[in-house]
Design an enzyme around this catalytic site. Sequence first.
Site, PDB file in Angstrom:
ATOM      1  N   HIS A 344       0.857  -1.197   0.000  1.00  0.00           N
ATOM      2  CA  HIS A 344       0.000   0.000   0.000  1.00  0.00           C
ATOM      3  C   HIS A 344       0.893   1.247   0.000  1.00  0.00           C
ATOM      4  O   HIS A 344       1.774   1.401   0.849  1.00  0.00           O
ATOM      5  CB  HIS A 344      -0.939   0.014   1.199  1.00  0.00           C
ATOM      6  CG  HIS A 344      -1.962   1.097   1.076  1.00  0.00           C
ATOM      7  ND1 HIS A 344      -3.162   0.915   0.416  1.00  0.00           N
ATOM      8  CD2 HIS A 344      -1.935   2.388   1.467  1.00  0.00           C
ATOM      9  CE1 HIS A 344      -3.832   2.053   0.420  1.00  0.00           C
ATOM     10  NE2 HIS A 344      -3.111   2.967   1.051  1.00  0.00           N
ATOM     11  N   ALA A 345       0.655   2.145  -0.952  1.00  0.00           N
ATOM     12  CA  ALA A 345       1.554   3.285  -1.157  1.00  0.00           C
ATOM     13  C   ALA A 345       1.625   4.183   0.077  1.00  0.00           C
ATOM     14  O   ALA A 345       0.617   4.432   0.736  1.00  0.00           O
ATOM     15  CB  ALA A 345       1.069   4.094  -2.355  1.00  0.00           C
ATOM     16  N   HIS A 375      -0.040  11.773  -5.707  1.00  0.00           N
ATOM     17  CA  HIS A 375      -0.544  11.813  -4.327  1.00  0.00           C
ATOM     18  C   HIS A 375       0.629  11.666  -3.345  1.00  0.00           C
ATOM     19  O   HIS A 375       0.776  12.463  -2.397  1.00  0.00           O
ATOM     20  CB  HIS A 375      -1.568  10.698  -4.121  1.00  0.00           C
ATOM     21  CG  HIS A 375      -2.071  10.593  -2.721  1.00  0.00           C
ATOM     22  ND1 HIS A 375      -3.236  11.199  -2.301  1.00  0.00           N
ATOM     23  CD2 HIS A 375      -1.553   9.989  -1.619  1.00  0.00           C
ATOM     24  CE1 HIS A 375      -3.400  10.966  -1.010  1.00  0.00           C
ATOM     25  NE2 HIS A 375      -2.402  10.220  -0.566  1.00  0.00           N
ATOM     26  N   GLU A 403      -3.250  14.968   2.664  1.00  0.00           N
ATOM     27  CA  GLU A 403      -3.700  14.070   1.599  1.00  0.00           C
ATOM     28  C   GLU A 403      -4.098  14.826   0.340  1.00  0.00           C
ATOM     29  O   GLU A 403      -4.211  14.229  -0.731  1.00  0.00           O
ATOM     30  CB  GLU A 403      -4.896  13.225   2.090  1.00  0.00           C
ATOM     31  CG  GLU A 403      -4.630  12.382   3.329  1.00  0.00           C
ATOM     32  CD  GLU A 403      -3.509  11.376   3.140  1.00  0.00           C
ATOM     33  OE1 GLU A 403      -3.203  11.019   1.988  1.00  0.00           O
ATOM     34  OE2 GLU A 403      -2.907  10.963   4.159  1.00  0.00           O
ATOM     35  N   TYR A 516      -9.082  11.507   4.048  1.00  0.00           N
ATOM     36  CA  TYR A 516      -9.264  11.411   2.591  1.00  0.00           C
ATOM     37  C   TYR A 516     -10.564  12.091   2.173  1.00  0.00           C
ATOM     38  O   TYR A 516     -10.653  12.646   1.087  1.00  0.00           O
ATOM     39  CB  TYR A 516      -9.251   9.952   2.139  1.00  0.00           C
ATOM     40  CG  TYR A 516      -7.974   9.242   2.532  1.00  0.00           C
ATOM     41  CD1 TYR A 516      -6.758   9.582   1.947  1.00  0.00           C
ATOM     42  CD2 TYR A 516      -7.978   8.251   3.520  1.00  0.00           C
ATOM     43  CE1 TYR A 516      -5.580   8.953   2.316  1.00  0.00           C
ATOM     44  CE2 TYR A 516      -6.803   7.615   3.894  1.00  0.00           C
ATOM     45  CZ  TYR A 516      -5.610   7.961   3.300  1.00  0.00           C
ATOM     46  OH  TYR A 516      -4.443   7.341   3.672  1.00  0.00           O
TER      47      TYR A 516
HETATM   48  O1  X8Z Z   1      -4.229   5.337   1.193  1.00  0.00           O
HETATM   49  C1  X8Z Z   1      -4.194   6.180   0.320  1.00  0.00           C
HETATM   50  C2  X8Z Z   1      -2.855   6.695  -0.204  1.00  0.00           C
HETATM   51  C3  X8Z Z   1      -1.787   6.636   0.825  1.00  0.00           C
HETATM   52  S1  X8Z Z   1      -1.878   7.898   1.984  1.00  0.00           S
HETATM   53  C4  X8Z Z   1      -2.420   5.844  -1.378  1.00  0.00           C
HETATM   54  N1  X8Z Z   1      -5.350   6.628  -0.231  1.00  0.00           N
HETATM   55  C5  X8Z Z   1      -6.643   6.126   0.201  1.00  0.00           C
HETATM   56  C6  X8Z Z   1      -6.856   4.684  -0.192  1.00  0.00           C
HETATM   57  O2  X8Z Z   1      -6.066   4.149  -1.002  1.00  0.00           O
HETATM   58  O3  X8Z Z   1      -7.807   4.063   0.270  1.00  0.00           O
HETATM   59  C7  X8Z Z   1      -5.471   7.652  -1.269  1.00  0.00           C
HETATM   60  C8  X8Z Z   1      -6.930   7.705  -1.602  1.00  0.00           C
HETATM   61  C9  X8Z Z   1      -7.654   7.024  -0.473  1.00  0.00           C
HETATM   62 ZN    ZN Z   2      -1.717   9.830   1.355  1.00  0.00          ZN
END
Ligand code: X8Z
Ligand code: ZN
Length: 609
Positions: A344-345, A375, A403, A516
Site C-alpha cells: 500500500h503506497a 498523491h 492528503e 481522505y
Molecule cells: O491510502 C491512500 C494513499 C496513501 S496515503 C495511497 N489513499 C486512500 C486509499 O487508497 O484508500 C489515497 C486515496 C484514499
Molecule cells: Zn496519502
Amino acid sequence: MHKFLLSTIFLSILVISSCSNEQSNVLTESDAEAFLQRVELEDKTLGPIASSAYWIGANFITYDSQKVVADYGKRYQLLALERARQASSFDGVKVSQENRRKLNLIKSSFVMPSPLDEGLAGEISTISAELDAMYGTGQHCFADDDCYDLEAFESIIDNSRDSAELLKAWEGWRNIGKPMKDKYLRMVEIGNQGANDLGYEGLTDLWFSQYDMPADEFLDETDRVWEELKPLYDALHCHVRDELSNYYGEEVVARTGNLPAHVLGNMWGQSWSNIYDLVYTPESGNSDTEIDLTKILIEKDIDEIEMVKIAENFFISLGFDPLSDTFWDRSLFIKPQDRNVVCHASAWDLNSDIDDLRIKMCIERNAEDFSVIHHELGHIFYYQAYSHLPDIFQSGANDGFHEAVGDLLTLSITPDYLHKIGMVSQEESIQAKADPISLLMKQALDGVVSVPWTLMLDKWRAKVFTGETARDDLNSTWWELREFYQGVGAPIDRDADAFDPGAKYHIPGNTPYTRYYLAKILQYQFHESLCNQMGFNGPLHECSIYDNELAGEKLRAMLALGQSAEWQIALEALTGTRRLSGKSMLNYYQPLKDWLDTQNAERTCGWEG
Ligand code: X8Z
Ligand code: ZN
C-alpha cells in the site's frame, strides 16, 4: 508516515527525569519552554532511528522485523504518554500561543493509545504490528497451487468483465479479514481505555477532536458538506447502475437498489475509473479520440521511475526543490519478488533535516498509479515545505491537507498539460477537449465516487469505538453503512465470521480515513481558488496550475505553515475562506451533472439506504 507521530516515540527519559523535579515546584513559562526544547532536541536524535525501524518493518515483513516494530511501538506509547502527562502539567501555566499549541499537540496527537501501563502498551503494539503484517502478507489459496495476494486479486477485479471471476476474486481477498476480528476488538478495547486516560470519552472523541474545533462541530461540518454533494453522487450512481445493468444484465446488476461491489473495477468499490468504458461512449463514437494514459505510458515506454520524474517535474514547475539523491536511492518503487512488503503506497519523512524523504509503492504502469504517484509526492513536498519548522509543527494543517496536495495536482493533468510535457500531440489534446463529458466522467468516477466511501469508513469505526456496534454486528453494520452512503452492497451473503473491513488496509493499519474525505473536498477548493487567482477564465476542468508562478507561491506558502496554525488559517491563506465547502467540487462537475440529469430523466434513481 508523519514525522511527528513517529518521532514522539522517543522523547527521552531525560525529559521524564527532569520534569519530576519540576513537579515539586510551581511551574513557569520557562519550564514549559525548557520542556519543549528538550522534546525538540531529543526528537531530532531519536526520531530518525525509530523511523528506520518502521521502514524496515514495512519493507521486510519478517518475524524479527515485526518484533522490532512492536518493541519500538511499545516504547512509543509509553514515552508519548509520559510526554502527554507532562504537557498537561502546564495546563494552568500562562504560556505563549505558540507554546500552548505545541503543548496541546503533545497531549492529543494519538491514534491508538494505550493506558500508561507497560503491559497494555506492549499488548496494543504487538496487536497492531500483527494486524499490519496480516494485511501486508495476506493471500488466499483456492488450492495448494492456486494462491493470490492482493495485487493478483486486484488485477482481476480491475480488469475482468466476467462476473463469476470477479465474484471469486472479490470473495477470495475478503478471507484475509476473518482472523483479524478478535485482535481488532481487543485493540479497540485497550485504545478506548488509553483515550479515556488522556481525558477523552473514547477513541471516537479523540480522533475527531484533532481538527481545531469540538468533535461534534467537526462531524456536523463533514455531514453538511455531504448533503451538498449527495445529489451529484446520486446522479452518477443512477447512470452507472443503468449502464452496468445493460452490460451485465439485470440478474447481476439490478436496475434498482444497491450496486453489487464486485463489478465496480476496484477491490473496495472506492474508485470506478476502471469501468469508464462501460459507462461512457465518447461523443465521436470513437474511443481513439480520447486520451488513454495507461496506453500512452506503455506505448511511450515510460517506466516506473520516469513516471515519478514526471510528477516531480510538476512540483519543480511550482517552485519546489528537486528530490534528493537519497529519495531516489532509498525509495521502493517496484514490488520485490523475493520478500513480503506492505505494498500500500505511502510517503515517509525519515529525517527532513537531511532531506531523507522516501516513498514506498509497488508501482504499476497505469493511469491509476500515475495519480497515486502524484498523491505520494504531495506528501513528500509538504514535508519539504515545512522542514524549517519546529518538529512539533512538522505536520499538515490537518491530516486532510496532507492528503490533498498531490490530489490537487492530479486535477491539473489536463489535455493541454499533457501536450506541454510531450505526452500527447496538439491534435490529440484538441480532440480530447472537444468532449468535456468524457474528461469529467473519468475524474468523477474517482473523485465523486470516493466521497461517500471516505465518509462512511470512519462512521463505521466511530460506531465500533463507542460500542454502539457489538461484536456480532461488525460486518453487518459495515454493509449497512456502505448501502446507506454509497448505495453499494455485498454481492453475496456474508458468512457469520466475515470481517470485511479487515480487507481494507486502513482498518488493520489504523490509519484514520476522514483525512481522505477532507482531501477529496479540499482539492477542489484549492483548485478553483488557484485557477481564479491565476486569472483562468475557462471551465475548471481545463485549468492546470502547472508551471504557474503565482499558484506555486500560494501553495508553497500554505504548506510552509505546517501545523503551526489552525487549519482554517491555512485554508484562508490559500482560498480566502475558512470553511470546508462542496461548492467548488459542484462547480467543477456542473457540466457533467447537467449531462447526467438528462441521461437520468427517464430512470428511477436512488436506492433504499
Ligand atoms: O491510502 C491512500 C494513499 C496513501 S496515503 C495511497 N489513499 C486512500 C486509499 O487508497 O484508500 C489515497 C486515496 C484514499
Ligand atoms: Zn496519502
